[in-house]
Design a protein around this motif. Structure first.
Motif, PDB file in Angstrom:
ATOM      1  N   LYS A 154       0.824  -1.216   0.000  1.00 21.62           N
ATOM      2  CA  LYS A 154       0.000   0.000   0.000  1.00 21.62           C
ATOM      3  C   LYS A 154       0.859   1.268   0.000  1.00 21.62           C
ATOM      4  CE  LYS A 154      -4.076  -1.963   2.265  1.00 21.62           C
ATOM      5  NZ  LYS A 154      -4.996  -1.880   3.439  1.00 21.62           N
ATOM      6  N   LEU A 155       2.109   1.132   0.453  1.00 24.65           N
ATOM      7  CA  LEU A 155       2.992   2.299   0.502  1.00 24.65           C
ATOM      8  C   LEU A 155       3.675   2.562  -0.835  1.00 24.65           C
ATOM      9  CD1 LEU A 155       4.742   1.665   3.954  1.00 24.65           C
ATOM     10  CD2 LEU A 155       2.705   3.033   3.489  1.00 24.65           C
ATOM     11  N   LEU A 156       3.474   1.679  -1.797  1.00 25.84           N
ATOM     12  CA  LEU A 156       4.134   1.809  -3.092  1.00 25.84           C
ATOM     13  C   LEU A 156       3.354   2.679  -4.067  1.00 25.84           C
ATOM     14  CD1 LEU A 156       5.332  -1.893  -3.572  1.00 25.84           C
ATOM     15  CD2 LEU A 156       6.604   0.047  -2.634  1.00 25.84           C
ATOM     16  N   THR A 157       2.179   3.098  -3.660  1.00 21.50           N
ATOM     17  CA  THR A 157       1.345   3.940  -4.522  1.00 21.50           C
ATOM     18  C   THR A 157       0.876   5.166  -3.755  1.00 21.50           C
ATOM     19  OG1 THR A 157       0.534   1.975  -5.689  1.00 21.50           O
ATOM     20  CG2 THR A 157      -0.707   4.006  -5.991  1.00 21.50           C
ATOM     21  N   GLY A 158       1.065   6.344  -4.343  1.00 20.37           N
ATOM     22  CA  GLY A 158       0.605   7.571  -3.711  1.00 20.37           C
ATOM     23  C   GLY A 158       1.564   8.097  -2.664  1.00 20.37           C
ATOM     24  N   LYS A 159       1.075   9.061  -1.876  1.00 17.24           N
ATOM     25  CA  LYS A 159       1.894   9.724  -0.868  1.00 17.24           C
ATOM     26  C   LYS A 159       1.599   9.150   0.516  1.00 17.24           C
ATOM     27  CE  LYS A 159       2.300  14.102  -3.380  1.00 17.24           C
ATOM     28  NZ  LYS A 159       2.061  15.567  -3.364  1.00 17.24           N
ATOM     29  N   HIS A 160       2.676   8.972   1.275  1.00 19.15           N
ATOM     30  CA  HIS A 160       2.551   8.418   2.621  1.00 19.15           C
ATOM     31  C   HIS A 160       3.601   9.023   3.530  1.00 19.15           C
ATOM     32  CE1 HIS A 160      -0.182   5.082   1.440  1.00 19.15           C
ATOM     33  NE2 HIS A 160       0.466   5.164   0.302  1.00 19.15           N
ATOM     34  N   LEU A 192       9.709   9.714   7.484  1.00 20.96           N
ATOM     35  CA  LEU A 192       9.931   9.653   6.044  1.00 20.96           C
ATOM     36  C   LEU A 192       8.674  10.076   5.287  1.00 20.96           C
ATOM     37  CD1 LEU A 192      11.632   6.132   5.976  1.00 20.96           C
ATOM     38  CD2 LEU A 192      12.808   8.350   5.933  1.00 20.96           C
ATOM     39  N   PHE A 193       8.860  10.906   4.287  1.00 22.70           N
ATOM     40  CA  PHE A 193       7.775  11.306   3.393  1.00 22.70           C
ATOM     41  C   PHE A 193       7.992  10.557   2.079  1.00 22.70           C
ATOM     42  CE2 PHE A 193       8.014  14.457   6.611  1.00 22.70           C
ATOM     43  CZ  PHE A 193       6.751  15.021   6.741  1.00 22.70           C
ATOM     44  N   LEU A 194       7.066   9.691   1.742  1.00 25.68           N
ATOM     45  CA  LEU A 194       7.213   8.798   0.589  1.00 25.68           C
ATOM     46  C   LEU A 194       6.225   9.130  -0.524  1.00 25.68           C
ATOM     47  CD1 LEU A 194       7.338   5.360   2.470  1.00 25.68           C
ATOM     48  CD2 LEU A 194       9.262   6.859   1.925  1.00 25.68           C
ATOM     49  N   LYS A 195       6.692   8.967  -1.747  1.00 23.27           N
ATOM     50  CA  LYS A 195       5.806   9.068  -2.913  1.00 23.27           C
ATOM     51  C   LYS A 195       6.069   7.848  -3.780  1.00 23.27           C
ATOM     52  CE  LYS A 195       4.373  12.004  -6.769  1.00 23.27           C
ATOM     53  NZ  LYS A 195       4.581  13.296  -7.494  1.00 23.27           N
ATOM     54  N   ASP A 196       5.035   7.042  -3.962  1.00 20.11           N
ATOM     55  CA  ASP A 196       5.136   5.792  -4.737  1.00 20.11           C
ATOM     56  C   ASP A 196       6.268   4.903  -4.220  1.00 20.11           C
ATOM     57  OD1 ASP A 196       3.016   6.655  -6.331  1.00 20.11           O
ATOM     58  OD2 ASP A 196       4.357   7.627  -7.769  1.00 20.11           O
TER      59      ASP A 196
END
Length: 288
Positions: free
Chosen positions: A198-204, A258-262
């Motif tokens: 679920k963390l591989l798509t969008g912003k998290h 951490l701020f993640l995108k895709d």
């Protein structure tokens, strides 16, 4: 003092024992040992040196960085033997750092950071070796190398300067170092791998927290997460649970935000992050 109270104090003192442990920087270790049920005191200090003054400014000198006779940063753990055992404490010690690293823990490099157990009885020594050998088997199964931990008799323990005692409590905007391997004596307590799909798509937003108690993690949750008003979802992980994510920031400090995108890190911050800084970064992140 009344006889009854005196007898109680004498009885309690009979159940006290101590062991001195070196596992890298003593700041985080002190807090971890203090949280063990049955531990009555945990004091940061120095031990194992020869010809070097037991003072922080001395042991961190460049000339002592690789000096085998330098003091090690240690914690003297005093415990009630009727409530816990030296075996339990030493198991916690091994699980709390990476004993396969020689004269270092992560970015902390030098003989002052060596992995070492200072014992005060023959029984403690035998227990330490038994626990070490058991942990070596578990580490080897997990593809770790040879344990470098030294087991030596305690000659003298020197308490560290007052500003080092309860360091984490005195420095509320820092981080807890965590170099543990994740390997447990009890396999049922091993860190469970999680699904990061679920963390591989969008912003998290991903918060790496400690498996043990971390005051900075709790402070971040209280100051930021409790009243969170952003749109980006927040998730939590332990450092060994980051499979398939592209992370640049070192993950040995907790919390790490951490701020993640895709699934790829856009921004990372080691240590406590104030609400002011968090929302400043979040605004740019959500607008990008």
């Amino acid at each position: 003092m009344p006889v009854v109270e005196l007898n109680k104090e004498m009885s309690a003192s009979k159940h006290l024992d101590s062991v001195v442990l070196g596992a890298g920087c003593f700041w985080g270790s002190e807090k971890r040992y203090a949280a063990i049920a049955g531990v009555v005191d945990a004091v940061s200090g120095y031990a194992g040196g020869e010809g070097v003054r037991p003072e922080y400014r001395e042991i961190i000198k460049r000339s002592n960085k690789r000096n085998p006779k330098n003091h090690a940063e240690v914690v003297k753990v005093t415990f009630n033997t009727s409530l816990t055992s030296v075996e339990t404490i030493i198991k916690n010690y091994f699980e709390g750092h990476d004993p396969t690293q020689l004269n270092r823990q992560g970015n902390d490099i030098g003989t002052q950071y060596r992995s070492v157990i200072f014992t005060n009885t023959e029984d403690q020594k035998l227990t330490a070796y038994e626990v070490l050998n058991e942990y070596q088997k578990r580490l080897s199964t997990s593809n770790y190398g040879k344990i470098t931990t030294l087991i030596q008799p305690l000659i003298e323990f020197f308490p560290a300067e007052s500003y080092h005692q309860d360091y984490l409590a005195k420095n509320p905007n820092g981080y807890c170092p965590d170099h543990s391997t994740g390997v447990k004596f009890d396999p049922s307590q091993s860190i469970v791998q999680v699904d990061n799909s679920k963390l591989l798509t969008g912003k998290h937003i991903l918060v790496i927290e400690s498996e043990n108690y971390c005051p900075y993690c709790e402070k971040f949750k209280k100051d930021v997460v409790a009243d969170y008003s952003g749109k980006t979802p927040i998730s939590y992980r332990l450092a060994p649970q980051l499979q398939n994510l592209k992370i640049k920031t070192p993950t040995w400090a907790t919390p790490t935000i951490l701020f993640l995108k895709d699934g790829k890190e856009v921004y990372g911050k080691q240590g406590y992050m104030s609400a002011e800084l968090f929302y400043k970064v979040l605004k740019k992140f959500e607008e990008s």
